[in-house]
Design a protein around this motif. Structure first.
Motif, PDB file in Angstrom:
ATOM      1  N   ILE A 161     102.242  18.845  71.670  1.00 30.97           N
ATOM      2  CA  ILE A 161     101.675  19.938  72.463  1.00 30.97           C
ATOM      3  C   ILE A 161     100.653  19.303  73.389  1.00 30.97           C
ATOM      4  O   ILE A 161      99.699  18.660  72.928  1.00 30.97           O
ATOM      5  CB  ILE A 161     101.003  20.998  71.574  1.00 30.97           C
ATOM      6  CG1 ILE A 161     101.984  21.520  70.522  1.00 30.97           C
ATOM      7  CG2 ILE A 161     100.487  22.144  72.433  1.00 30.97           C
ATOM      8  CD1 ILE A 161     101.356  22.483  69.533  1.00 30.97           C
ATOM      9  N   LEU A 168      92.473  22.679  75.185  1.00 31.83           N
ATOM     10  CA  LEU A 168      92.195  23.427  73.959  1.00 31.83           C
ATOM     11  C   LEU A 168      91.103  24.463  74.180  1.00 31.83           C
ATOM     12  O   LEU A 168      90.519  24.979  73.227  1.00 31.83           O
ATOM     13  CB  LEU A 168      91.783  22.465  72.826  1.00 31.83           C
ATOM     14  CG  LEU A 168      92.851  21.459  72.375  1.00 31.83           C
ATOM     15  CD1 LEU A 168      92.309  20.564  71.277  1.00 31.83           C
ATOM     16  CD2 LEU A 168      94.113  22.165  71.923  1.00 31.83           C
ATOM     17  N   LYS A 206      94.616  28.693  77.131  1.00 33.79           N
ATOM     18  CA  LYS A 206      95.505  27.642  76.635  1.00 33.79           C
ATOM     19  C   LYS A 206      95.100  27.194  75.240  1.00 33.79           C
ATOM     20  O   LYS A 206      95.959  26.832  74.420  1.00 33.79           O
ATOM     21  CB  LYS A 206      95.516  26.462  77.599  1.00 33.79           C
ATOM     22  CG  LYS A 206      96.269  26.771  78.891  1.00 33.79           C
ATOM     23  CD  LYS A 206      96.556  25.544  79.707  1.00 33.79           C
ATOM     24  CE  LYS A 206      97.415  25.904  80.918  1.00 33.79           C
ATOM     25  NZ  LYS A 206      97.724  24.759  81.782  1.00 33.79           N
ATOM     26  N   GLY A 207      93.817  27.200  74.964  1.00 26.42           N
ATOM     27  CA  GLY A 207      93.368  26.873  73.614  1.00 26.42           C
ATOM     28  C   GLY A 207      93.866  27.897  72.611  1.00 26.42           C
ATOM     29  O   GLY A 207      94.309  27.540  71.509  1.00 26.42           O
ATOM     30  N   VAL A 239      97.591  27.239  71.993  1.00 24.40           N
ATOM     31  CA  VAL A 239      97.833  26.128  71.078  1.00 24.40           C
ATOM     32  C   VAL A 239      97.552  26.558  69.635  1.00 24.40           C
ATOM     33  O   VAL A 239      98.328  26.255  68.710  1.00 24.40           O
ATOM     34  CB  VAL A 239      96.971  24.903  71.461  1.00 24.40           C
ATOM     35  CG1 VAL A 239      97.116  23.806  70.424  1.00 24.40           C
ATOM     36  CG2 VAL A 239      97.365  24.390  72.839  1.00 24.40           C
ATOM     37  N   TYR A 240      96.484  27.282  69.465  1.00 20.48           N
ATOM     38  CA  TYR A 240      96.126  27.733  68.107  1.00 20.48           C
ATOM     39  C   TYR A 240      97.231  28.591  67.503  1.00 20.48           C
ATOM     40  O   TYR A 240      97.644  28.401  66.346  1.00 20.48           O
ATOM     41  CB  TYR A 240      94.808  28.510  68.153  1.00 20.48           C
ATOM     42  CG  TYR A 240      94.369  29.012  66.798  1.00 20.48           C
ATOM     43  CD1 TYR A 240      93.694  28.176  65.909  1.00 20.48           C
ATOM     44  CD2 TYR A 240      94.650  30.320  66.399  1.00 20.48           C
ATOM     45  CE1 TYR A 240      93.305  28.634  64.658  1.00 20.48           C
ATOM     46  CE2 TYR A 240      94.267  30.790  65.150  1.00 20.48           C
ATOM     47  CZ  TYR A 240      93.599  29.942  64.290  1.00 20.48           C
ATOM     48  OH  TYR A 240      93.228  30.397  63.043  1.00 20.48           O
ATOM     49  N   LEU A 281     100.398  28.709  68.389  1.00 23.74           N
ATOM     50  CA  LEU A 281     101.610  27.917  68.178  1.00 23.74           C
ATOM     51  C   LEU A 281     101.547  27.189  66.840  1.00 23.74           C
ATOM     52  O   LEU A 281     102.540  27.125  66.099  1.00 23.74           O
ATOM     53  CB  LEU A 281     101.788  26.909  69.315  1.00 23.74           C
ATOM     54  CG  LEU A 281     102.226  27.464  70.677  1.00 23.74           C
ATOM     55  CD1 LEU A 281     102.171  26.368  71.741  1.00 23.74           C
ATOM     56  CD2 LEU A 281     103.630  28.055  70.616  1.00 23.74           C
ATOM     57  N   LEU A 282     100.381  26.631  66.540  1.00 20.57           N
ATOM     58  CA  LEU A 282     100.216  25.938  65.267  1.00 20.57           C
ATOM     59  C   LEU A 282     100.206  26.913  64.095  1.00 20.57           C
ATOM     60  O   LEU A 282     100.709  26.606  63.002  1.00 20.57           O
ATOM     61  CB  LEU A 282      98.919  25.118  65.276  1.00 20.57           C
ATOM     62  CG  LEU A 282      98.835  23.988  66.307  1.00 20.57           C
ATOM     63  CD1 LEU A 282      97.441  23.360  66.280  1.00 20.57           C
ATOM     64  CD2 LEU A 282      99.902  22.934  66.044  1.00 20.57           C
ATOM     65  N   VAL A 328      98.839  16.866  69.030  1.00 17.22           N
ATOM     66  CA  VAL A 328      98.181  17.622  70.092  1.00 17.22           C
ATOM     67  C   VAL A 328      97.492  16.621  71.010  1.00 17.22           C
ATOM     68  O   VAL A 328      96.611  15.867  70.572  1.00 17.22           O
ATOM     69  CB  VAL A 328      97.170  18.633  69.531  1.00 17.22           C
ATOM     70  CG1 VAL A 328      96.437  19.331  70.678  1.00 17.22           C
ATOM     71  CG2 VAL A 328      97.885  19.659  68.657  1.00 17.22           C
ATOM     72  N   SER A 365      95.168  16.208  74.183  1.00 20.36           N
ATOM     73  CA  SER A 365      94.259  17.010  75.004  1.00 20.36           C
ATOM     74  C   SER A 365      92.970  16.249  75.263  1.00 20.36           C
ATOM     75  O   SER A 365      92.497  15.490  74.406  1.00 20.36           O
ATOM     76  CB  SER A 365      93.934  18.334  74.297  1.00 20.36           C
ATOM     77  OG  SER A 365      92.979  19.066  75.033  1.00 20.36           O
ATOM     78  N   THR A 402      87.833  19.261  70.339  1.00 26.40           N
ATOM     79  CA  THR A 402      88.537  20.086  69.361  1.00 26.40           C
ATOM     80  C   THR A 402      87.579  21.100  68.746  1.00 26.40           C
ATOM     81  O   THR A 402      86.555  20.735  68.145  1.00 26.40           O
ATOM     82  CB  THR A 402      89.141  19.209  68.247  1.00 26.40           C
ATOM     83  OG1 THR A 402      89.942  18.193  68.849  1.00 26.40           O
ATOM     84  CG2 THR A 402      90.008  20.048  67.321  1.00 26.40           C
ATOM     85  N   GLY A 457     104.534  22.587  76.553  1.00 22.15           N
ATOM     86  CA  GLY A 457     103.477  22.665  77.556  1.00 22.15           C
ATOM     87  C   GLY A 457     103.942  23.436  78.764  1.00 22.15           C
ATOM     88  O   GLY A 457     105.024  24.028  78.779  1.00 22.15           O
TER      89      GLY A 457
END
Length: 596
Positions: free
Chosen positions: A175, A179, A183-184, A187-188, A190-191, A204, A206, A210, A242
């Motif tokens: 990914i 973050l 977009k952050g 990503v969260y 998706l995980l 990840v 980035s 984090t 992405g």
């Protein structure tokens, strides 16, 4: 040109990669590029100035404007290219106060509110990286359609080429993206909801710090930080998740891409959904005006189960991506917009002025007044020298480079003389030598005098001799004159058939090239008369620069087969010449014509 890239960011973004890669390519083409931004992490050529655009209080913004004005004046900036709202707002004010051309690349959806509608702050032109952004700023902000273009993110396609297949024990899913912000959150989720963290090795990539909430995934997910070599990083992946630049770079490496952006999820990218991917910048920008993320993560999880069946990226898809995102082509499109921004903001283009005969005897006036006295011409030359203009030929312009004609410290002018009269050798050439000027003479090759005027059915003119072939060869070899084509018999080309036009253009070119033993690169339409077919025929004949008279766009680069010229008359005084060539004459003339 001296170009200032203005960005506002606190971490690496696609806009920064775009700006630095385009900037480096412009530097390679001979332009001088500077950067101003909060931070600048990507490798780049050119000086970087730090300015905290993200500090947006009113006093800070005033400081931003004054600092930008300082940079514009100190480094002779000729164009500002903004890449964000914060930098764009301040750049817009600074450019207005200094009359500096400005364009803005719009990388994401713009906020819609009353002040933004009234104060676009986009400069001369808005460059949207995808169709959905272009439609949004036209639809929601009311930016005129003619002030918006789509120019995609440039990618150095030579640096991103197909990579060999991996041999990972578990599929590696990368990914790639920020973050922070939407977009952050993406990503969260998706995980959290989409990716099977046990069945896949998830990385990840980035440049963002984090956040604490990602701590729950640390046992099963690698947070790799920022990659200095994204191609090397992508080489380890079986799938890249992405949007924006990430997606296109991975596809160029022939890595499967699962496109999920801030606005929408497109899933695996194929030729079938490529148009939607291009229009939305691979999911970053919706086409329905939505601003909130609306993604069914459980549905995405089902799609990801098809990973083994969706690993192949076809060569046709790679070719299509190259065609859209090639960095050289993107740079050329931007340079075209830069030139237009300069011409229309400064109201200035390289003046190309048109003469015919040069006389020193009042009996040589003729019926049509297509002359200038040698005394008046010398006055013009004196004025041109006083103004600091450098007369060049089209061949010299080609060597300088059309895109470099506005380089700081250079002001060019092109002197043209139509038909090829003997008096050009007798009276013009000595003046060119005296002032060390250059000129272009457009020569008719099929007669030894102005037969087209002498044989006029209602208003015949007296005879004026053209240069002999030997004289024409001498003036061409003098080093002060470039000969261009002007047809065989000086007809009104648009009134001829296509075959007749082609013969007039190509035979004239062949005869002159045989006489002068060199290639011709410029042509003039007799009387300025032409149509679209004429322009095409001139281009097909091999002419790079084709001049008209009182027609064509203001910007020379906008149509090289219809370059506008400014006519000089016998009555044009030194002041009249100055008024016509100082810069805004053609701009005002066309503006007045539109308002009539």
């Amino acid at each position: 040109m001296n170009i200032l890239m203005a960005l506002s960011q606190l971490e690496v973004t696609g806009a920064e990669v775009y700006a630095t890669q385009v900037g480096d390519r412009l530097t390679q083409r001979g332009h001088q590029v500077f950067y101003v931004s909060d931070t600048l992490s990507c490798p780049h050529q050119g000086q970087h100035f730090r300015l905290r655009f993200n500090k947006r209080s009113l006093p800070r913004r005033v400081w931003h404007v004054f600092y930008l004005i300082y940079l514009i004046l100190r480094y002779k900036i000729q164009l500002v290219h903004a890449h964000s709202r914060a930098s764009g707002w301040s750049s817009y004010i600074a450019c207005k106060l200094t009359n500096t051309p400005m364009v803005t690349s719009v990388h994401g959806r713009q906020p819609v509110h009353r002040s933004r509608k009234k104060f676009h702050a986009l400069g001369y032109h808005a460059v949207a990286v995808c169709e959905n952004i272009a439609q949004q700023i036209i639809r929601d902000l009311g930016v005129p359609e003619q002030q918006v273009s789509v120019v995609r993110n440039g990618v150095d396609s030579q640096a991103f080429h197909p990579l060999p297949a991996t041999n990972n024990q578990k599929p590696v899913i990368q990914i790639i993206g920020r973050l922070t912000g939407p977009k952050g959150e993406l990503v969260y989720q998706l995980l959290k909801q989409t990716i099977n963290l046990d069945a896949n090795q998830v990385q990840v990539i980035s440049g963002s710090k984090t956040e604490v909430r990602f701590a729950e995934f640390e046992d099963k997910v690698e947070f790799c930080g920022y990659s200095q070599d994204i191609r090397q990083t992508i080489s380890q992946a079986d799938l890249v998740i992405g949007a924006g630049r990430v997606a296109m770079e991975a596809l160029l490496c022939q890595k499967p891409v699962f496109a999920v952006g801030e606005a929408k999820a497109l899933g695996f990218i194929t030729l079938n959904n490529l148009p939607a991917a291009l229009a939305s910048n691979f999911g970053d920008v919706a086409d329905d005006g939505k601003t909130e993320l609306d993604i069914d993560y459980q549905q995405l999880a089902k799609q990801l189960l098809d990973l083994p069946q969706n690993t192949a990226v076809s060569e046709q898809l790679v070719t299509a991506i190259k065609a859209e995102y090639d960095l050289d082509e993107v740079s050329k499109k931007l340079l075209d917009i830069y030139q237009s921004a300069y011409v229309y903001t400064k109201q200035r283009e390289v003046p190309i002025i048109m003469y015919h005969r040069v006389i020193d005897d009042p009996t040589q006036h003729g019926a049509y007044g297509t002359y200038v006295t040698a005394q008046r011409l010398e006055e013009h030359f004196q004025t041109i020298k006083w103004m600091g203009l450098t007369p060049i030929t089209f061949s010299e312009l080609a060597k300088v480079g059309l895109e470099h004609r506005f380089n700081h410290g250079k002001r060019y002018i092109i002197l043209t003389f139509d038909d090829g009269y003997q008096d050009n050798y007798d009276l013009l050439l000595p003046l060119l030598k005296k002032y060390q000027f250059k000129a272009v003479i457009y020569a008719v090759s099929g007669t030894d005098h102005n037969q087209w005027d002498v044989s006029h059915p209602t208003k015949p003119d007296q005879r004026f001799e053209l240069m002999t072939p030997e004289t024409m060869r001498k003036i061409d070899q003098s080093g002060y004159v470039e000969i261009g084509g002007h047809t065989v018999t000086h007809p009104k080309l648009a009134e001829l058939t296509e075959a007749e036009q082609q013969q007039e253009i190509e035979q004239n070119k062949a005869e002159l090239e045989s006489l002068l033993d060199r290639k011709l690169n410029t042509f003039a339409y007799p009387y300025g008369n032409h149509n679209q077919q004429t322009k095409l025929l001139a281009k097909q004949a091999g002419y790079t620069y084709t001049v008209a008279t009182d027609s064509g766009p203001i910007g020379m680069h906008q149509d090289l087969q219809q370059i506008r010229r400014i006519v000089m008359f016998p009555s044009t005084t030194k002041f009249g010449l100055w008024r016509k060539v100082k810069g805004n004459y053609t701009y005002k003339k066309l503006l007045n014509k539109k308002t009539d």
